[in-house]
Write a protein that holds these residues in place. Structure first.
Motif: not given
Length: 362
Positions: A297-298, A304-305, A308-309, A325
Motif C-alpha cells: 500500500w505504500h 491518498d496513500y 502512509a506506511n 493506513r
C-alpha cells in the motif's frame, strides 16, 4: 504472436553466468570476494554449489537447444559454463587469501541471488497475489540494481562505517551504552529494531516531502510490478543515506555488535519479504509486523496513500507518526508506481543520473 519464453534456457543462462562468476572468484578471491562474507561459508560449500550449477547449466541449456526454444539464451548458458570449466571449474587451486584495502562482493551477489530465487520464485508462483512471471517487464533493470548493491556491499559498508564511527567519536554516551549492553540480548534486539525503524521512517518521510530527495527516492517507487526482486531498485545514494541514518542511532546508543549484526540481517530479509508478490493474509499479525500487503500500500499509485506506511519493520512506528493506513477489507492496491507517469526514466544508468539532471516539465 511471440513464443513463450523458455524457462530451461533462462535458468541455464543464469546458472552458467553465475558459475563463470564463481570461477573468477576462485581465481581472484582478494579482489572479487567479500572478506566478511567469506567467513560465513566454507570452500567445500562453494565448490559443491559450483559443481551443481555447472551440471544444471549444461543439462538445461542442452535441453532448450534440442527443443529449439530460446537457443541464443541457452547457448549463453552453455557457453558460460564451458568457459567456467576451461578456466578450471571446480578443480581450481585456492591458495592463501591475502588482505586488500577493498574488494567486490561478487560471491555475495552469486550466493544471494541463487538462494533468493530458489526460495521466492516457487513461493510467488504458488502463492502470488497476481500471476507475475519472474521474467516480467523491467526484470533486467531490477537485476542490475541487485547486482550493484551486492557487488558494492563493501564500499557501502566502508562509507557507512566511516560516517557512523566519526559521529560516534564526537558524541558518546558511555553510561547509556553500558546500561543498554547490560540488557538481555533479545531485549536489546527489540529496542534496536524500534530505534532503527523510527530513524528509517523519519528519513523515509523526508524523502517523500523534500523535492530533490524525492527525485532520488522516486527511483524506488518507479517499479510497476512488485516482487522479491523489485525491492532492490534503490538509488545507490539512497542506500548510503538510509543505511547511515539508520545505523547511526544504534551506534550512538551503544548496542552490542552482535545485536547490530542481527539487525542488519533482519532488515535485508524483511526488505525482500515486504516487496514480495505474496497474496497471503496474516490477520492480526499485519498490525504487528510489516508484511507484504502493508508495504504494497505504500507503493500504491493512489494520491491518498502517498503519505502512509513508512515503517519497514513495525506498524507501531506509523501509528506513532500518524501515517498508518491499511484497509480492513483485506484489499490490495490495483496499481503501483509514481503518480507522475514518465517522471522516472527507464534503465539503471538513466535512473541514477536523473536526479542530477534538469527536470523536463511538460
Amino acid at each position: 504472436m511471440a513464443h513463450a519464453r523458455s524457462w530451461t534456457a533462462h535458468i541455464s543462462a543464469l546458472l552458467g553466468l553465475s558459475c563463470l562468476a564463481g570461477v573468477l572468484c576462485f581465481h581472484f578471491p582478494e579482489l572479487l570476494t567479500s572478506q566478511a562474507f567469506r567467513q560465513v561459508y566454507t570452500e567445500g560449500f562453494a565448490r559443491s554449489l559450483l559443481l551443481g550449477g555447472l551440471v544444471s547449466a549444461f543439462a538445461l541449456g542442452t535441453l532448450a537447444i534440442l527443443r529449439g526454444r530460446d537457443r541464443r539464451v541457452a547457448l549463453t548458458g552453455v557457453g558460460a559454463a564451458t568457459l567456467a570449466v576451461l578456466l578450471g571449474g571446480v578443480h581450481i587451486e585456492l591458495g592463501s587469501i591475502g588482505q586488500t584495502p577493498w574488494s567486490l562482493g561478487l560471491d555475495w551477489f552469486v550466493v544471494s541471488l541463487f538462494f533468493s530465487a530458489l526460495v521466492f520464485v516457487p513461493i510467488e508462483r504458488l502463492l502470488g497475489r497476481v500471476p507475475l512471471l519472474p521474467l516480467r517487464p523491467e526484470w533486467r533493470t531490477d537485476l542490475a540494481y541487485f547486482f550493484a548493491s551486492h557487488v558494492g556491499v563493501q564500499f557501502i559498508l566502508l562509507m557507512v562505517t566511516a560516517w557512523t564511527s566519526g559521529v560516534a567519536a564526537l558524541v558518546a554516551f558511555p553510561a547509556l551504552s553500558a546500561a543498554i549492553q547490560s540488557l538481555p540480548a533479545w531485549l536489546q534486539f527489540l529496542l534496536a529494531v524500534l530505534c532503527a525503524d523510527l530513524a528509517q521512517a523519519l528519513a523515509h518521510r523526508t524523502y517523500h516531502r523534500q523535492a530533490w530527495l524525492w527525485r532520488v527516492h522516486a527511483v524506488h517507487h518507479s517499479s510497476r510490478h512488485l516482487d522479491w526482486l523489485a525491492g532492490s531498485r534503490m538509488h545507490l545514494l539512497e542506500i548510503l543515506l538510509t543505511r547511515g541514518l539508520v545505523l547511526l542511532p544504534l551506534v550512538l546508543l551503544g548496542f552490542s555488535p552482535g545485536v547490530v549484526n542481527a539487525y542488519v540481517i533482519l532488515v535485508g530479509l524483511q526488505a525482500v519479504l515486504a516487496h514480495a508478490n505474496l497474496g497471503l493474509r496474516f490477520g492480526w499479525l499485519e498490525y504487528v509486523l510489516v508484511l507484504p500487503r502493508y508495504h504494497h500500500w505504500h507503493h500504491a499509485r493512489r494520491a491518498d496513500y502517498t503519505d502512509a506506511n513508512y515503517a519497514i519493520h513495525l506498524p507501531l512506528v506509523d501509528m506513532l507518526m500518524g501515517t498508518f493506513r491499511l484497509p480492513r477489507d483485506g484489499s490490495w492496491p490495483e496499481e503501483y508506481g509514481v503518480m507522475e507517469a514518465g517522471s522516472v526514466p527507464a534503465g539503471f544508468w538513466r535512473q541514477h543520473l536523473a536526479p542530477f539532471l534538469p527536470r523536463r516539465d511538460g
